[in-house]
Write a protein that holds these residues in place. Sequence first.
Motif, PDB file in Angstrom:
ATOM      1  N   HIS A  75     -87.474 162.415 -25.959  1.00  0.00           N
ATOM      2  CA  HIS A  75     -87.482 160.977 -25.692  1.00  0.00           C
ATOM      3  C   HIS A  75     -87.170 160.698 -24.221  1.00  0.00           C
ATOM      4  O   HIS A  75     -87.748 159.785 -23.623  1.00  0.00           O
ATOM      5  CB  HIS A  75     -86.475 160.274 -26.608  1.00  0.00           C
ATOM      6  CG  HIS A  75     -86.306 158.817 -26.331  1.00  0.00           C
ATOM      7  ND1 HIS A  75     -87.358 157.930 -26.265  1.00  0.00           N
ATOM      8  CD2 HIS A  75     -85.186 158.079 -26.090  1.00  0.00           C
ATOM      9  CE1 HIS A  75     -86.897 156.719 -26.008  1.00  0.00           C
ATOM     10  NE2 HIS A  75     -85.594 156.782 -25.895  1.00  0.00           N
ATOM     11  N   ALA A  76     -86.309 161.480 -23.634  1.00  0.00           N
ATOM     12  CA  ALA A  76     -85.897 161.269 -22.236  1.00  0.00           C
ATOM     13  C   ALA A  76     -86.885 161.842 -21.231  1.00  0.00           C
ATOM     14  O   ALA A  76     -86.763 161.574 -20.031  1.00  0.00           O
ATOM     15  CB  ALA A  76     -84.523 161.895 -22.010  1.00  0.00           C
ATOM     16  N   ASP A  77     -87.855 162.618 -21.695  1.00  0.00           N
ATOM     17  CA  ASP A  77     -88.793 163.283 -20.789  1.00  0.00           C
ATOM     18  C   ASP A  77     -89.456 162.261 -19.864  1.00  0.00           C
ATOM     19  O   ASP A  77     -89.989 161.262 -20.309  1.00  0.00           O
ATOM     20  CB  ASP A  77     -89.856 164.041 -21.599  1.00  0.00           C
ATOM     21  CG  ASP A  77     -90.566 165.091 -20.782  1.00  0.00           C
ATOM     22  OD1 ASP A  77     -90.017 165.541 -19.761  1.00  0.00           O
ATOM     23  OD2 ASP A  77     -91.688 165.475 -21.169  1.00  0.00           O
ATOM     24  N   GLY A  78     -89.377 162.518 -18.582  1.00  0.00           N
ATOM     25  CA  GLY A  78     -89.925 161.614 -17.586  1.00  0.00           C
ATOM     26  C   GLY A  78     -88.905 160.626 -17.037  1.00  0.00           C
ATOM     27  O   GLY A  78     -89.139 159.992 -16.018  1.00  0.00           O
ATOM     28  N   LEU A  79     -87.773 160.478 -17.727  1.00  0.00           N
ATOM     29  CA  LEU A  79     -86.690 159.605 -17.254  1.00  0.00           C
ATOM     30  C   LEU A  79     -85.571 160.408 -16.602  1.00  0.00           C
ATOM     31  O   LEU A  79     -85.080 160.054 -15.535  1.00  0.00           O
ATOM     32  CB  LEU A  79     -86.084 158.798 -18.411  1.00  0.00           C
ATOM     33  CG  LEU A  79     -86.925 157.723 -19.041  1.00  0.00           C
ATOM     34  CD1 LEU A  79     -86.242 157.177 -20.289  1.00  0.00           C
ATOM     35  CD2 LEU A  79     -87.161 156.602 -18.046  1.00  0.00           C
ATOM     36  N   ILE A  80     -85.181 161.458 -17.289  1.00  0.00           N
ATOM     37  CA  ILE A  80     -84.077 162.303 -16.829  1.00  0.00           C
ATOM     38  C   ILE A  80     -84.267 163.674 -17.478  1.00  0.00           C
ATOM     39  O   ILE A  80     -84.735 163.766 -18.610  1.00  0.00           O
ATOM     40  CB  ILE A  80     -82.693 161.684 -17.175  1.00  0.00           C
ATOM     41  CG1 ILE A  80     -81.548 162.497 -16.581  1.00  0.00           C
ATOM     42  CG2 ILE A  80     -82.544 161.472 -18.657  1.00  0.00           C
ATOM     43  CD1 ILE A  80     -80.167 161.831 -16.722  1.00  0.00           C
ATOM     44  N   SER A  81     -83.909 164.708 -16.758  1.00  0.00           N
ATOM     45  CA  SER A  81     -84.066 166.058 -17.296  1.00  0.00           C
ATOM     46  C   SER A  81     -83.009 166.333 -18.361  1.00  0.00           C
ATOM     47  O   SER A  81     -81.953 165.701 -18.374  1.00  0.00           O
ATOM     48  CB  SER A  81     -83.926 167.086 -16.175  1.00  0.00           C
ATOM     49  OG  SER A  81     -82.567 167.166 -15.765  1.00  0.00           O
ATOM     50  N   HIS A  87     -75.238 166.827 -18.315  1.00  0.00           N
ATOM     51  CA  HIS A  87     -74.144 166.558 -17.371  1.00  0.00           C
ATOM     52  C   HIS A  87     -73.496 165.208 -17.668  1.00  0.00           C
ATOM     53  O   HIS A  87     -72.262 165.100 -17.694  1.00  0.00           O
ATOM     54  CB  HIS A  87     -74.645 166.597 -15.924  1.00  0.00           C
ATOM     55  CG  HIS A  87     -74.886 167.962 -15.398  1.00  0.00           C
ATOM     56  ND1 HIS A  87     -73.899 168.908 -15.280  1.00  0.00           N
ATOM     57  CD2 HIS A  87     -76.019 168.558 -14.959  1.00  0.00           C
ATOM     58  CE1 HIS A  87     -74.401 170.019 -14.801  1.00  0.00           C
ATOM     59  NE2 HIS A  87     -75.699 169.838 -14.597  1.00  0.00           N
ATOM     60  N   VAL A  88     -74.324 164.202 -17.892  1.00  0.00           N
ATOM     61  CA  VAL A  88     -73.789 162.869 -18.185  1.00  0.00           C
ATOM     62  C   VAL A  88     -73.080 162.875 -19.543  1.00  0.00           C
ATOM     63  O   VAL A  88     -71.971 162.349 -19.673  1.00  0.00           O
ATOM     64  CB  VAL A  88     -74.906 161.803 -18.158  1.00  0.00           C
ATOM     65  CG1 VAL A  88     -74.373 160.444 -18.594  1.00  0.00           C
ATOM     66  CG2 VAL A  88     -75.524 161.715 -16.771  1.00  0.00           C
ATOM     67  N   ALA A  89     -73.694 163.485 -20.545  1.00  0.00           N
ATOM     68  CA  ALA A  89     -73.118 163.493 -21.896  1.00  0.00           C
ATOM     69  C   ALA A  89     -71.763 164.174 -21.925  1.00  0.00           C
ATOM     70  O   ALA A  89     -70.803 163.653 -22.507  1.00  0.00           O
ATOM     71  CB  ALA A  89     -74.082 164.171 -22.872  1.00  0.00           C
ATOM     72  N   VAL A  90     -71.654 165.323 -21.293  1.00  0.00           N
ATOM     73  CA  VAL A  90     -70.378 166.051 -21.298  1.00  0.00           C
ATOM     74  C   VAL A  90     -69.310 165.267 -20.534  1.00  0.00           C
ATOM     75  O   VAL A  90     -68.154 165.220 -20.957  1.00  0.00           O
ATOM     76  CB  VAL A  90     -70.564 167.483 -20.736  1.00  0.00           C
ATOM     77  CG1 VAL A  90     -69.236 168.160 -20.500  1.00  0.00           C
ATOM     78  CG2 VAL A  90     -71.404 168.302 -21.707  1.00  0.00           C
ATOM     79  N   SER A  91     -69.706 164.616 -19.446  1.00  0.00           N
ATOM     80  CA  SER A  91     -68.716 163.835 -18.694  1.00  0.00           C
ATOM     81  C   SER A  91     -68.248 162.621 -19.487  1.00  0.00           C
ATOM     82  O   SER A  91     -67.135 162.147 -19.303  1.00  0.00           O
ATOM     83  CB  SER A  91     -69.274 163.406 -17.332  1.00  0.00           C
ATOM     84  OG  SER A  91     -70.269 162.423 -17.482  1.00  0.00           O
ATOM     85  N   GLU A  92     -69.083 162.100 -20.374  1.00  0.00           N
ATOM     86  CA  GLU A  92     -68.723 160.937 -21.188  1.00  0.00           C
ATOM     87  C   GLU A  92     -67.946 161.292 -22.442  1.00  0.00           C
ATOM     88  O   GLU A  92     -67.395 160.413 -23.091  1.00  0.00           O
ATOM     89  CB  GLU A  92     -69.996 160.195 -21.611  1.00  0.00           C
ATOM     90  CG  GLU A  92     -70.621 159.407 -20.520  1.00  0.00           C
ATOM     91  CD  GLU A  92     -70.897 157.984 -20.954  1.00  0.00           C
ATOM     92  OE1 GLU A  92     -70.769 157.657 -22.138  1.00  0.00           O
ATOM     93  OE2 GLU A  92     -71.217 157.203 -20.072  1.00  0.00           O
ATOM     94  N   LEU A  93     -67.909 162.570 -22.793  1.00  0.00           N
ATOM     95  CA  LEU A  93     -67.341 162.997 -24.072  1.00  0.00           C
ATOM     96  C   LEU A  93     -65.901 162.519 -24.268  1.00  0.00           C
ATOM     97  O   LEU A  93     -65.510 162.209 -25.380  1.00  0.00           O
ATOM     98  CB  LEU A  93     -67.433 164.519 -24.189  1.00  0.00           C
ATOM     99  CG  LEU A  93     -67.419 165.118 -25.569  1.00  0.00           C
ATOM    100  CD1 LEU A  93     -68.420 164.462 -26.502  1.00  0.00           C
ATOM    101  CD2 LEU A  93     -67.687 166.608 -25.493  1.00  0.00           C
ATOM    102  N   ARG A  94     -65.126 162.455 -23.230  1.00  0.00           N
ATOM    103  CA  ARG A  94     -63.722 162.036 -23.351  1.00  0.00           C
ATOM    104  C   ARG A  94     -63.484 160.599 -22.871  1.00  0.00           C
ATOM    105  O   ARG A  94     -62.359 160.132 -22.863  1.00  0.00           O
ATOM    106  CB  ARG A  94     -62.813 162.987 -22.564  1.00  0.00           C
ATOM    107  CG  ARG A  94     -62.922 164.427 -23.004  1.00  0.00           C
ATOM    108  CD  ARG A  94     -62.346 164.643 -24.399  1.00  0.00           C
ATOM    109  NE  ARG A  94     -62.622 166.003 -24.833  1.00  0.00           N
ATOM    110  CZ  ARG A  94     -63.363 166.314 -25.868  1.00  0.00           C
ATOM    111  NH1 ARG A  94     -63.898 165.394 -26.613  1.00  0.00           N
ATOM    112  NH2 ARG A  94     -63.571 167.576 -26.198  1.00  0.00           N
ATOM    113  N   ALA A  95     -64.537 159.926 -22.472  1.00  0.00           N
ATOM    114  CA  ALA A  95     -64.398 158.541 -22.009  1.00  0.00           C
ATOM    115  C   ALA A  95     -64.090 157.626 -23.194  1.00  0.00           C
ATOM    116  O   ALA A  95     -64.455 157.918 -24.327  1.00  0.00           O
ATOM    117  CB  ALA A  95     -65.678 158.087 -21.319  1.00  0.00           C
TER     118      ALA A  95
END
Length: 166
Positions: A75-81, A87-95
């Motif tokens: 689904h994200a293909d062409g928007l973000i690798s 990287h974003v998901a792991v950084s948000e995991l504890r937010a």
Amino acid sequence: MMNLETTTNAERADNGSQLAALFIERAAAAGATLAHGDRAEIGRAMVDAYYEGAEVPPGYEWESLALVISDLFHHADGLISPVGLMHVAVSELRATVNVVPLLCGIGEEGQPGLIAGAVTAILAHAETGEICIDHLTDMAFAAWSEEVEEERFIQAKAARAARFTS
């Protein structure tokens, strides 16, 4: 309704789109705070919707979650690798701040963050089941890259065949 009998990456992307929409709906209703347990519950609901009540055989939990994440990658293909998503998901995991309303408010530019939020929910759900997220994300990336490469090869083969038959 998710299509588990997908034959194309476009169909996988459609599944991912439906998963992201479910995440957005649930997260937007959560309020200003979205704790790890809340994310995990949203992730569980996404997995339940993906498999529509079908029982995941014991021992296949990793694979079942990897397929869900792989569809989000499509689904994200062409928007973000996929690497950027991770990287974003792991950084948000504890937010604990719920950024979904903000990301929805900024429109198209918020889409990569929303998809990453959906991946984060699946990762939070995986952690509650004591599934190693590093292994899970490696498995999802491998499946996605294999599917993308296979489709690219089929398209290149068809183009080559068309040149010789023209």
